[in-house]
Scaffold this motif. Sequence first.
Motif, PDB file in Angstrom:
ATOM      1  N   LEU A 195     -62.938   4.576   4.292  1.00  0.00           N
ATOM      2  CA  LEU A 195     -63.392   3.215   4.064  1.00  0.00           C
ATOM      3  C   LEU A 195     -62.197   2.298   3.834  1.00  0.00           C
ATOM      4  O   LEU A 195     -61.299   2.640   3.054  1.00  0.00           O
ATOM      5  CB  LEU A 195     -64.305   3.157   2.839  1.00  0.00           C
ATOM      6  CG  LEU A 195     -65.597   3.974   2.908  1.00  0.00           C
ATOM      7  CD1 LEU A 195     -66.274   3.981   1.546  1.00  0.00           C
ATOM      8  CD2 LEU A 195     -66.524   3.398   3.971  1.00  0.00           C
ATOM      9  N   PRO A 196     -62.152   1.140   4.504  1.00  0.00           N
ATOM     10  CA  PRO A 196     -61.084   0.179   4.188  1.00  0.00           C
ATOM     11  C   PRO A 196     -61.354  -0.461   2.836  1.00  0.00           C
ATOM     12  O   PRO A 196     -62.475  -0.440   2.335  1.00  0.00           O
ATOM     13  CB  PRO A 196     -61.188  -0.838   5.328  1.00  0.00           C
ATOM     14  CG  PRO A 196     -62.617  -0.783   5.747  1.00  0.00           C
ATOM     15  CD  PRO A 196     -63.075   0.646   5.531  1.00  0.00           C
ATOM     16  N   GLY A 197     -60.317  -1.034   2.257  1.00  0.00           N
ATOM     17  CA  GLY A 197     -60.478  -1.647   0.941  1.00  0.00           C
ATOM     18  C   GLY A 197     -61.174  -2.980   0.982  1.00  0.00           C
ATOM     19  O   GLY A 197     -61.594  -3.505  -0.047  1.00  0.00           O
ATOM     20  N   ALA A 252     -68.428  10.441  -4.363  1.00  0.00           N
ATOM     21  CA  ALA A 252     -68.888   9.409  -3.433  1.00  0.00           C
ATOM     22  C   ALA A 252     -68.169   8.098  -3.721  1.00  0.00           C
ATOM     23  O   ALA A 252     -67.925   7.739  -4.875  1.00  0.00           O
ATOM     24  CB  ALA A 252     -70.390   9.229  -3.568  1.00  0.00           C
ATOM     25  N   GLY A 253     -67.831   7.369  -2.664  1.00  0.00           N
ATOM     26  CA  GLY A 253     -67.152   6.089  -2.808  1.00  0.00           C
ATOM     27  C   GLY A 253     -65.647   6.175  -2.757  1.00  0.00           C
ATOM     28  O   GLY A 253     -64.958   5.148  -2.699  1.00  0.00           O
ATOM     29  N   ALA A 274     -59.113   5.500  -4.168  1.00  0.00           N
ATOM     30  CA  ALA A 274     -60.095   4.422  -4.052  1.00  0.00           C
ATOM     31  C   ALA A 274     -59.784   3.580  -2.815  1.00  0.00           C
ATOM     32  O   ALA A 274     -58.607   3.294  -2.536  1.00  0.00           O
ATOM     33  CB  ALA A 274     -60.066   3.544  -5.296  1.00  0.00           C
ATOM     34  N   PRO A 275     -60.791   3.179  -2.041  1.00  0.00           N
ATOM     35  CA  PRO A 275     -60.527   2.367  -0.848  1.00  0.00           C
ATOM     36  C   PRO A 275     -59.681   1.125  -1.124  1.00  0.00           C
ATOM     37  O   PRO A 275     -58.856   0.728  -0.295  1.00  0.00           O
ATOM     38  CB  PRO A 275     -61.946   1.998  -0.367  1.00  0.00           C
ATOM     39  CG  PRO A 275     -62.793   3.131  -0.841  1.00  0.00           C
ATOM     40  CD  PRO A 275     -62.215   3.529  -2.173  1.00  0.00           C
ATOM     41  N   ARG A 276     -59.868   0.507  -2.306  1.00  0.00           N
ATOM     42  CA  ARG A 276     -59.110  -0.713  -2.623  1.00  0.00           C
ATOM     43  C   ARG A 276     -57.611  -0.466  -2.727  1.00  0.00           C
ATOM     44  O   ARG A 276     -56.814  -1.411  -2.676  1.00  0.00           O
ATOM     45  CB  ARG A 276     -59.610  -1.314  -3.936  1.00  0.00           C
ATOM     46  CG  ARG A 276     -59.335  -0.445  -5.159  1.00  0.00           C
ATOM     47  CD  ARG A 276     -59.740  -1.106  -6.455  1.00  0.00           C
ATOM     48  NE  ARG A 276     -59.450  -0.250  -7.604  1.00  0.00           N
ATOM     49  CZ  ARG A 276     -60.272   0.671  -8.073  1.00  0.00           C
ATOM     50  NH1 ARG A 276     -61.462   0.851  -7.486  1.00  0.00           N
ATOM     51  NH2 ARG A 276     -59.937   1.415  -9.102  1.00  0.00           N
ATOM     52  N   ASP A 277     -57.210   0.813  -2.885  1.00  0.00           N
ATOM     53  CA  ASP A 277     -55.789   1.135  -3.037  1.00  0.00           C
ATOM     54  C   ASP A 277     -55.074   1.317  -1.695  1.00  0.00           C
ATOM     55  O   ASP A 277     -53.872   1.578  -1.676  1.00  0.00           O
ATOM     56  CB  ASP A 277     -55.621   2.405  -3.881  1.00  0.00           C
ATOM     57  CG  ASP A 277     -56.029   2.186  -5.328  1.00  0.00           C
ATOM     58  OD1 ASP A 277     -55.869   1.052  -5.810  1.00  0.00           O
ATOM     59  OD2 ASP A 277     -56.504   3.143  -5.966  1.00  0.00           O
ATOM     60  N   GLY A 278     -55.813   1.183  -0.595  1.00  0.00           N
ATOM     61  CA  GLY A 278     -55.194   1.294   0.728  1.00  0.00           C
ATOM     62  C   GLY A 278     -54.941  -0.071   1.341  1.00  0.00           C
ATOM     63  O   GLY A 278     -55.709  -1.017   1.128  1.00  0.00           O
TER      64      GLY A 278
END
Length: 373
Positions: free
Chosen positions: A273-275, A304-305, A358-362
Amino acid sequence: MTVRSDIELSGHRAANAASVELDQVSKSFGGATAIDGLNLSVQPGEFLSLLGPSGCGKTTLLRMIGGFEHPDSGDIRIGGSSVIGQPPNKRPVNTVFQSYALFPHMNVAENVGYGLRQRRVPKSEITERVLAALKMSRLEKFADRSPSKLSGGQQQRVALARALVNRPRVLLLDEPMSALDRKLREEMQLELTVLQAELGITFVFVTHDQEEALTMSDRIAVIDQGKIQQLADAETIYSSPANLFVARFIGKRNFIPVELDSGALNAGEHKLLPGHSVVGTPQQKCLLAVRAEDVSVHSTAPAAGLNGLTGTLVDIAYLGEVKQYLVRQPGGLEVLARMAPSRTEELHAGQRVWCSWAPRDGQLFANDEEPVR
């Protein structure tokens, strides 16, 4: 470490600091471009670091501000006035060089007062200003000592005192701590940062050490191939690199090849998942950048997530504050993770593990090296 706020060096405060402006400055050597149409504005009293790999142009830039090199084109202004054509001794700057360049036949006090004697400052004033500079640098008891009898850190402080005693409006520092061991270097970083804040002088500091720049600076100019790639505060540069060069240069990041696929990212057999929502061409090839400290390694699949990749744990290294894990995927991609020892479970080399974040970290970068929005 104590910086003495009662040592005045004759009004050396932020009001006396000068701005530094470079307007479309270029410089070449033998046909090779060192600085390429560079613009830069340093605020009065600011601590600005010029950061980049060897050969990127940062020292050339510093030498042009100091008057030791002259630009082929463009303008350099200090305190609002152009200094093009002015020699170093006519500019309101002083430079602390990497080598310190102390005179071996002079003691510490004589080294510190050398510039004042050259300018024929009255002897009584020289004595007063040298004493103030020695106290500020915690060198009073070494005044009569030869430079050869000093440690590397003490020599560095002598070079700094010799520059500051001349009351510069701008202090230029060309990797002055590169010869020091790690512990002494860290001590001098703190001393220099506090001293700059006390005196309020404009500092322009050259380094190739990203940790040094991140620790000390108000802002950082990341330079490559004679151009500024990003100019921002430390947190912005570390967390939100402007392009792929900055992302590769700052910190420890993993770069995972992915393909855009209807708002998701294909990474081999894994979907990530992208951030944030991504606008891009279907099947567009990109790189997903994830900092090593944002990656966790576990023996079980991520919750999940979270994004996750599986592979074989090939190396574990204890680095004191963190444990470092190297995980290799079947296709050969290696993922680096750094975790606080308190967060880790018992794992061993050769074990199949999961890397998660976490996706937000990418942060996603396209082939043109710019972030994908």
